[in-house]
Design an enzyme around this catalytic site. Sequence first.
Site, PDB file in Angstrom:
ATOM      1  N   CYS A 117      79.349  73.115 -29.169  1.00 62.52           N
ATOM      2  CA  CYS A 117      78.779  73.522 -30.464  1.00 62.52           C
ATOM      3  C   CYS A 117      78.774  75.036 -30.664  1.00 62.52           C
ATOM      4  CB  CYS A 117      77.368  72.978 -30.609  1.00 62.52           C
ATOM      5  SG  CYS A 117      77.317  71.183 -30.581  1.00 62.52           S
ATOM      6  N   HIS A 256      73.718  76.976 -36.399  1.00 58.53           N
ATOM      7  CA  HIS A 256      74.321  75.695 -36.026  1.00 58.53           C
ATOM      8  C   HIS A 256      73.398  74.584 -36.517  1.00 58.53           C
ATOM      9  CE1 HIS A 256      76.107  72.449 -33.931  1.00 58.53           C
ATOM     10  NE2 HIS A 256      75.181  72.358 -32.999  1.00 58.53           N
ATOM     11  N   ASN A 286      75.547  67.036 -37.401  1.00 53.02           N
ATOM     12  CA  ASN A 286      75.992  68.037 -36.427  1.00 53.02           C
ATOM     13  C   ASN A 286      77.513  67.930 -36.265  1.00 53.02           C
ATOM     14  OD1 ASN A 286      76.592  69.557 -34.175  1.00 53.02           O
ATOM     15  ND2 ASN A 286      74.904  68.784 -32.931  1.00 53.02           N
TER      16      ASN A 286
HETATM   17  O1  UT7 Z   1      74.374  70.498 -30.908  1.00 61.62           O
HETATM   18  C1  UT7 Z   1      74.159  70.426 -29.545  1.00 61.62           C
HETATM   19  C2  UT7 Z   1      72.746  70.581 -29.220  1.00 61.62           C
HETATM   20  N1  UT7 Z   1      72.041  69.382 -29.561  1.00 61.62           N
HETATM   21  C3  UT7 Z   1      70.817  69.467 -29.957  1.00 61.62           C
HETATM   22  O2  UT7 Z   1      70.300  70.543 -30.108  1.00 61.62           O
HETATM   23  C4  UT7 Z   1      70.047  68.186 -30.160  1.00 61.62           C
HETATM   24  C5  UT7 Z   1      68.652  68.379 -29.671  1.00 61.62           C
HETATM   25  N2  UT7 Z   1      67.828  67.178 -29.710  1.00 61.62           N
HETATM   26  C6  UT7 Z   1      67.410  66.581 -30.842  1.00 61.62           C
HETATM   27  O3  UT7 Z   1      67.833  66.919 -31.922  1.00 61.62           O
HETATM   28  C7  UT7 Z   1      66.350  65.528 -30.738  1.00 61.62           C
HETATM   29  O4  UT7 Z   1      65.865  65.479 -29.416  1.00 61.62           O
HETATM   30  C8  UT7 Z   1      66.823  64.104 -31.146  1.00 61.62           C
HETATM   31  C9  UT7 Z   1      66.977  64.037 -32.650  1.00 61.62           C
HETATM   32  C10 UT7 Z   1      68.128  63.773 -30.470  1.00 61.62           C
HETATM   33  C11 UT7 Z   1      65.780  63.062 -30.754  1.00 61.62           C
HETATM   34  O5  UT7 Z   1      64.528  63.384 -31.327  1.00 61.62           O
HETATM   35  P1  UT7 Z   1      63.214  63.419 -30.443  1.00 61.62           P
HETATM   36  O6  UT7 Z   1      62.101  63.679 -31.339  1.00 61.62           O
HETATM   37  O7  UT7 Z   1      63.435  64.400 -29.331  1.00 61.62           O
HETATM   38  O8  UT7 Z   1      63.122  61.953 -29.917  1.00 61.62           O
HETATM   39  P2  UT7 Z   1      63.106  61.401 -28.421  1.00 61.62           P
HETATM   40  O9  UT7 Z   1      64.443  61.522 -27.797  1.00 61.62           O
HETATM   41  O10 UT7 Z   1      61.923  61.982 -27.683  1.00 61.62           O
HETATM   42  O11 UT7 Z   1      62.805  59.874 -28.671  1.00 61.62           O
HETATM   43  C12 UT7 Z   1      61.573  59.433 -29.277  1.00 61.62           C
HETATM   44  C13 UT7 Z   1      61.670  57.936 -29.525  1.00 61.62           C
HETATM   45  C14 UT7 Z   1      62.172  57.151 -28.311  1.00 61.62           C
HETATM   46  O12 UT7 Z   1      61.486  55.914 -28.284  1.00 61.62           O
HETATM   47  P3  UT7 Z   1      60.229  55.694 -27.299  1.00 61.62           P
HETATM   48  O13 UT7 Z   1      60.773  55.917 -25.912  1.00 61.62           O
HETATM   49  O14 UT7 Z   1      59.224  56.738 -27.687  1.00 61.62           O
HETATM   50  O15 UT7 Z   1      59.825  54.306 -27.596  1.00 61.62           O
HETATM   51  C15 UT7 Z   1      63.628  56.897 -28.642  1.00 61.62           C
HETATM   52  O16 UT7 Z   1      64.128  55.732 -28.028  1.00 61.62           O
HETATM   53  O17 UT7 Z   1      62.628  57.696 -30.570  1.00 61.62           O
HETATM   54  C16 UT7 Z   1      63.554  56.700 -30.150  1.00 61.62           C
HETATM   55  N3  UT7 Z   1      64.814  56.930 -30.822  1.00 61.62           N
HETATM   56  C17 UT7 Z   1      65.085  56.409 -32.030  1.00 61.62           C
HETATM   57  N4  UT7 Z   1      64.358  55.646 -32.855  1.00 61.62           N
HETATM   58  C18 UT7 Z   1      64.923  55.280 -34.020  1.00 61.62           C
HETATM   59  C19 UT7 Z   1      65.896  57.661 -30.411  1.00 61.62           C
HETATM   60  N5  UT7 Z   1      66.856  57.618 -31.340  1.00 61.62           N
HETATM   61  C20 UT7 Z   1      66.385  56.837 -32.347  1.00 61.62           C
HETATM   62  C21 UT7 Z   1      66.921  56.433 -33.578  1.00 61.62           C
HETATM   63  N6  UT7 Z   1      66.152  55.657 -34.375  1.00 61.62           N
HETATM   64  N7  UT7 Z   1      68.154  56.799 -33.992  1.00 61.62           N
END
Ligand code: UT7
Length: 329
Positions: A117, A256, A286
């Site tokens: 990225c 980004h 992204n």
């Molecule tokens: O460009 C390269 C660099 N990349 C980034 O900078 C990305 C950085 N990370 C992020 O943008 C975020 O961490 C995400 C958008 C990927 C995820 O958001 P989050 O608030 O960090 O969520 P999380 O990974 O802590 O997951 C929270 C919950 C989990 O469920 P439980 O374990 O709490 O029951 C996940 O399984 O959300 C669940 N989850 C979803 N739920 C509905 C993960 N993806 C989804 C989804 N829909 N698509």
Amino acid sequence: MTIRVARIIGSGSYLPERTLTNAELASSLDTTDEWIRSRTGIAERRIAAPGEWTSDLAVLAAERALAYAGIAADSLDFILVATTTPDLIFPATATIVQRKLGATRRQVPAFDIQAVCAGFIYALSMADSLIRSGAARRVLVIGAETMSRIMDWRDRATCILFGDGAGAVILESCAEPGRGILSTHLHADGSYEELLRTDGGLSRGLLVDAASGRGFTHMRGNEVFKQAVKALEGLVDETLTANGLEKSQIDWLVPHQANIRIIHSTAKRLGMAMDRVVMTIDRHGNTSAASVPLALDEAVRDGRIQPGQLLLLEAFGGGFTWGSALVRW
Ligand code: UT7
């Protein structure tokens, strides 16, 4: 001796026609439009058509940048393509782009840069060095990706995030210090491979195995998120300090587009209102190395970015790699 600096004389971008909405994703995955919008800021993304390769997107963006600058492709001295999703293992997508642009006559150098990225910022920095050193007068820098090809469409944690597209700029040598690219800062920390990667590389064997999910992008999003926020805060401070600037002097943040919450946190560090931040994440998702030049081109063409303004471009991605470019438009 005259000091040469690199000025951006043209920008262009291209998005594939097909739009994939959150609602469509929610029809085949355990996710909702509400979750995706609130956690990421994304409403939809573009997906390249079958047979539409990264080089095709790159060429369309480059042609628009060339038209904007009013120059011919064979007047370029160097072609750099930042991509994580090249057409082929080799030759480089940049050489394919050179051929498709009809710019082979002068046999100018062309190669790819792989910094995920942050790739476009890395390529911009290399182009800036080429111009400052006198090795090149005009450089085409492209960020182009077909991230949809390395998604596991069963993995809701990653496939909802990414999209396809391309953006390009043309840098030209000029003798006006204080214009164009004022500074670039690049970093990498290879300790974090496990948090964000697409596995199944050539030297490790099998490229893609859909059954095991090999060859697709895997991310521990939450941990990447925290590292991104921290690294970008440091980068903002480093860029301001190196240039002796107050944060109030930056006119536009062109970040980004990985997550709206990461963008908010960088804007907060800069004390910037969100109407001074170029946002495309809602429509593009992204697009990895393409996201910064896509956002830049949008704000240039709709007239938000004006001559003389100060822009901070930044990105963070797999590796980890991250970087900034400070630009006087
Ligand atoms: O460009 C390269 C660099 N990349 C980034 O900078 C990305 C950085 N990370 C992020 O943008 C975020 O961490 C995400 C958008 C990927 C995820 O958001 P989050 O608030 O960090 O969520 P999380 O990974 O802590 O997951 C929270 C919950 C989990 O469920 P439980 O374990 O709490 O029951 C996940 O399984 O959300 C669940 N989850 C979803 N739920 C509905 C993960 N993806 C989804 C989804 N829909 N698509």
